[in-house]
Write a protein that holds these residues in place. Structure first.
Motif, PDB file in Angstrom:
ATOM      1  N   SER A  91       0.861  -1.185   0.000  1.00 53.47           N
ATOM      2  CA  SER A  91       0.000   0.000   0.000  1.00 53.47           C
ATOM      3  C   SER A  91       0.901   1.240   0.000  1.00 53.47           C
ATOM      4  CB  SER A  91      -0.902  -0.004   1.233  1.00 53.47           C
ATOM      5  OG  SER A  91      -0.125   0.195   2.399  1.00 53.47           O
ATOM      6  N   ASP A  92       0.305   2.389  -0.213  1.00 59.17           N
ATOM      7  CA  ASP A  92       1.085   3.638  -0.214  1.00 59.17           C
ATOM      8  C   ASP A  92       1.697   3.907   1.156  1.00 59.17           C
ATOM      9  OD1 ASP A  92       0.564   4.084  -2.883  1.00 59.17           O
ATOM     10  OD2 ASP A  92      -1.131   5.434  -2.516  1.00 59.17           O
ATOM     11  N   ASP A  93       0.968   3.563   2.219  1.00 58.91           N
ATOM     12  CA  ASP A  93       1.507   3.771   3.578  1.00 58.91           C
ATOM     13  C   ASP A  93       2.725   2.888   3.835  1.00 58.91           C
ATOM     14  OD1 ASP A  93      -0.463   5.623   4.093  1.00 58.91           O
ATOM     15  OD2 ASP A  93      -1.835   4.140   4.967  1.00 58.91           O
ATOM     16  N   GLU A  94       2.646   1.623   3.405  1.00 53.05           N
ATOM     17  CA  GLU A  94       3.794   0.714   3.572  1.00 53.05           C
ATOM     18  C   GLU A  94       4.998   1.206   2.774  1.00 53.05           C
ATOM     19  OE1 GLU A  94       1.897  -3.695   4.239  1.00 53.05           O
ATOM     20  OE2 GLU A  94       1.831  -2.843   2.220  1.00 53.05           O
ATOM     21  N   ALA A  95       4.752   1.678   1.557  1.00 53.51           N
ATOM     22  CA  ALA A  95       5.847   2.183   0.722  1.00 53.51           C
ATOM     23  C   ALA A  95       6.501   3.405   1.366  1.00 53.51           C
ATOM     24  CB  ALA A  95       5.326   2.530  -0.674  1.00 53.51           C
ATOM     25  N   GLU A  96       5.699   4.282   1.920  1.00 52.10           N
ATOM     26  CA  GLU A  96       6.227   5.474   2.585  1.00 52.10           C
ATOM     27  C   GLU A  96       7.081   5.090   3.793  1.00 52.10           C
ATOM     28  OE1 GLU A  96       7.083   9.347   2.843  1.00 52.10           O
ATOM     29  OE2 GLU A  96       5.717   8.562   1.325  1.00 52.10           O
ATOM     30  N   GLN A  97       6.634   4.101   4.554  1.00 53.45           N
ATOM     31  CA  GLN A  97       7.386   3.646   5.727  1.00 53.45           C
ATOM     32  C   GLN A  97       8.723   3.029   5.316  1.00 53.45           C
ATOM     33  OE1 GLN A  97       5.334   0.680   7.990  1.00 53.45           O
ATOM     34  NE2 GLN A  97       6.905   0.585   9.581  1.00 53.45           N
ATOM     35  N   ILE A  98       8.725   2.201   4.279  1.00 54.53           N
ATOM     36  CA  ILE A  98       9.966   1.575   3.810  1.00 54.53           C
ATOM     37  C   ILE A  98      10.937   2.645   3.308  1.00 54.53           C
ATOM     38  CG2 ILE A  98      10.924   0.065   2.016  1.00 54.53           C
ATOM     39  CD1 ILE A  98       8.361  -1.628   2.308  1.00 54.53           C
ATOM     40  N   LEU A  99      10.423   3.621   2.561  1.00 57.43           N
ATOM     41  CA  LEU A  99      11.274   4.701   2.055  1.00 57.43           C
ATOM     42  C   LEU A  99      11.878   5.504   3.202  1.00 57.43           C
ATOM     43  CD1 LEU A  99      12.398   6.370  -0.291  1.00 57.43           C
ATOM     44  CD2 LEU A  99      10.284   7.718  -0.219  1.00 57.43           C
ATOM     45  N   THR A 100      11.096   5.801   4.221  1.00 59.83           N
ATOM     46  CA  THR A 100      11.590   6.556   5.376  1.00 59.83           C
ATOM     47  C   THR A 100      12.706   5.798   6.083  1.00 59.83           C
ATOM     48  OG1 THR A 100       9.403   7.519   5.649  1.00 59.83           O
ATOM     49  CG2 THR A 100      10.888   7.678   7.522  1.00 59.83           C
ATOM     50  N   GLU A 101      12.521   4.470   6.265  1.00 55.42           N
ATOM     51  CA  GLU A 101      13.555   3.649   6.912  1.00 55.42           C
ATOM     52  C   GLU A 101      14.825   3.609   6.074  1.00 55.42           C
ATOM     53  OE1 GLU A 101      11.858  -0.193   7.573  1.00 55.42           O
ATOM     54  OE2 GLU A 101      10.378   0.556   9.002  1.00 55.42           O
ATOM     55  N   ALA A 102      14.691   3.485   4.760  1.00 57.05           N
ATOM     56  CA  ALA A 102      15.863   3.417   3.883  1.00 57.05           C
ATOM     57  C   ALA A 102      16.628   4.739   3.895  1.00 57.05           C
ATOM     58  CB  ALA A 102      15.437   3.050   2.468  1.00 57.05           C
ATOM     59  N   LEU A 103      15.914   5.847   3.890  1.00 53.60           N
ATOM     60  CA  LEU A 103      16.585   7.151   3.920  1.00 53.60           C
ATOM     61  C   LEU A 103      17.282   7.382   5.259  1.00 53.60           C
ATOM     62  CD1 LEU A 103      13.979   9.422   2.098  1.00 53.60           C
ATOM     63  CD2 LEU A 103      16.223   8.696   1.262  1.00 53.60           C
ATOM     64  N   ALA A 104      16.658   6.943   6.347  1.00 48.89           N
ATOM     65  CA  ALA A 104      17.288   7.087   7.665  1.00 48.89           C
ATOM     66  C   ALA A 104      18.581   6.282   7.729  1.00 48.89           C
ATOM     67  CB  ALA A 104      16.325   6.647   8.756  1.00 48.89           C
ATOM     68  N   THR A 105      18.568   5.060   7.221  1.00 49.34           N
ATOM     69  CA  THR A 105      19.769   4.215   7.198  1.00 49.34           C
ATOM     70  C   THR A 105      20.860   4.862   6.346  1.00 49.34           C
ATOM     71  OG1 THR A 105      18.384   2.246   7.418  1.00 49.34           O
ATOM     72  CG2 THR A 105      20.637   1.901   6.668  1.00 49.34           C
ATOM     73  N   LEU A 106      20.497   5.398   5.206  1.00 48.34           N
ATOM     74  CA  LEU A 106      21.456   6.052   4.315  1.00 48.34           C
ATOM     75  C   LEU A 106      22.081   7.280   4.986  1.00 48.34           C
ATOM     76  CD1 LEU A 106      22.682   6.124   1.459  1.00 48.34           C
ATOM     77  CD2 LEU A 106      20.764   7.541   0.778  1.00 48.34           C
ATOM     78  N   ARG A 107      21.276   8.076   5.652  1.00 47.19           N
ATOM     79  CA  ARG A 107      21.790   9.272   6.327  1.00 47.19           C
ATOM     80  C   ARG A 107      22.733   8.906   7.471  1.00 47.19           C
ATOM     81  NH1 ARG A 107      15.979  11.535   5.542  1.00 47.19           N
ATOM     82  NH2 ARG A 107      16.305  12.726   3.645  1.00 47.19           N
ATOM     83  N   GLU A 108      22.421   7.820   8.194  1.00 52.24           N
ATOM     84  CA  GLU A 108      23.303   7.358   9.279  1.00 52.24           C
ATOM     85  C   GLU A 108      24.659   6.932   8.732  1.00 52.24           C
ATOM     86  OE1 GLU A 108      21.507   4.256  11.578  1.00 52.24           O
ATOM     87  OE2 GLU A 108      19.742   5.475  12.036  1.00 52.24           O
ATOM     88  N   ARG A 109      24.643   6.218   7.613  1.00 48.35           N
ATOM     89  CA  ARG A 109      25.906   5.759   7.021  1.00 48.35           C
ATOM     90  C   ARG A 109      26.735   6.932   6.519  1.00 48.35           C
ATOM     91  NH1 ARG A 109      24.971   1.122   2.842  1.00 48.35           N
ATOM     92  NH2 ARG A 109      27.242   1.242   2.844  1.00 48.35           N
ATOM     93  N   ARG A 110      26.079   7.928   5.946  1.00 54.92           N
ATOM     94  CA  ARG A 110      26.807   9.109   5.459  1.00 54.92           C
ATOM     95  C   ARG A 110      27.413   9.873   6.634  1.00 54.92           C
ATOM     96  NH1 ARG A 110      23.116  11.798   0.765  1.00 54.92           N
ATOM     97  NH2 ARG A 110      23.805  10.447  -0.908  1.00 54.92           N
ATOM     98  N   ALA A 111      26.652   9.995   7.720  1.00 56.84           N
ATOM     99  CA  ALA A 111      27.131  10.723   8.896  1.00 56.84           C
ATOM    100  C   ALA A 111      28.326  10.015   9.545  1.00 56.84           C
ATOM    101  CB  ALA A 111      26.009  10.889   9.917  1.00 56.84           C
ATOM    102  N   SER A 112      28.365   8.686   9.463  1.00 62.08           N
ATOM    103  CA  SER A 112      29.473   7.948  10.071  1.00 62.08           C
ATOM    104  C   SER A 112      30.700   7.909   9.165  1.00 62.08           C
ATOM    105  CB  SER A 112      29.022   6.514  10.409  1.00 62.08           C
ATOM    106  OG  SER A 112      28.791   5.789   9.216  1.00 62.08           O
ATOM    107  N   GLY A 113      30.601   8.394   7.919  1.00 63.07           N
ATOM    108  CA  GLY A 113      31.761   8.462   7.046  1.00 63.07           C
ATOM    109  C   GLY A 113      31.903   7.295   6.087  1.00 63.07           C
ATOM    110  N   ASP A 114      30.905   6.428   5.996  1.00 57.42           N
ATOM    111  CA  ASP A 114      30.954   5.316   5.025  1.00 57.42           C
ATOM    112  C   ASP A 114      30.964   5.895   3.606  1.00 57.42           C
ATOM    113  OD1 ASP A 114      30.945   3.404   6.947  1.00 57.42           O
ATOM    114  OD2 ASP A 114      28.830   2.857   6.717  1.00 57.42           O
ATOM    115  N   VAL A 115      31.722   5.224   2.737  1.00 53.59           N
ATOM    116  CA  VAL A 115      31.771   5.622   1.332  1.00 53.59           C
ATOM    117  C   VAL A 115      30.560   5.010   0.649  1.00 53.59           C
ATOM    118  CG1 VAL A 115      33.084   5.542  -0.801  1.00 53.59           C
ATOM    119  CG2 VAL A 115      34.273   5.750   1.385  1.00 53.59           C
ATOM    120  N   LEU A 116      29.729   5.834   0.068  1.00 53.22           N
ATOM    121  CA  LEU A 116      28.518   5.361  -0.606  1.00 53.22           C
ATOM    122  C   LEU A 116      28.600   5.721  -2.075  1.00 53.22           C
ATOM    123  CD1 LEU A 116      25.898   6.522   1.999  1.00 53.22           C
ATOM    124  CD2 LEU A 116      26.907   4.272   1.771  1.00 53.22           C
ATOM    125  N   TYR A 117      28.189   4.825  -2.901  1.00 54.95           N
ATOM    126  CA  TYR A 117      28.200   5.059  -4.330  1.00 54.95           C
ATOM    127  C   TYR A 117      26.783   5.182  -4.844  1.00 54.95           C
ATOM    128  CZ  TYR A 117      33.075   3.767  -4.066  1.00 54.95           C
ATOM    129  OH  TYR A 117      34.398   3.720  -3.762  1.00 54.95           O
TER     130      TYR A 117
END
Length: 117
Positions: A91-117
């Protein structure tokens, strides 16, 4: 033209023709009819069981031995994209929740200095 050419014969033919190859197995002719009113006659061995349907060589539709009621064309499903299949499962709500979790994980990795491509 070369002088060694063999003309007027085919590979495998002999002077005796069919007698040299032996007798053909007993056969029976089966007629198949498709929805486009095409008729196909096929030969099968006398002891072999004929299939219930056969693809018409002219149009590709299924054909059967019943002249009055030939099989209809199979229904084809339209092409679906990967996104269409995902939208069926989520559903749209589930998709929004998954996207929010993925963006939070990505931001944490960037803040810790991981190299992301």
């Amino acid at each position: 033209m070369s002088s060694g050419a063999i003309r007027g014969s085919r590979v495998g033919s002999g002077p005796m023709g069919e007698a040299e190859r032996g007798e053909a197995a007993p056969r029976r002719a089966i007629t198949f009819y498709c929805a486009n009113v095409h008729t196909t006659v096929l030969s099968f061995a006398a002891e072999a069981e004929a299939p219930e349907s056969w693809d018409c060589p002219r149009c590709g539709l299924p054909a059967s031995q019943d002249h009055e009621n030939p099989p209809t064309a199979p229904r084809t499903e339209p092409y679906k994209t990967h996104l269409a299949y995902v939208k069926e499962r989520r559903s749209d709500d589930e998709a929004e929740q998954i996207l929010t979790e993925a963006l939070a994980t990505l931001r944490e990795r960037r803040a810790s200095g991981d190299v992301l491509y």
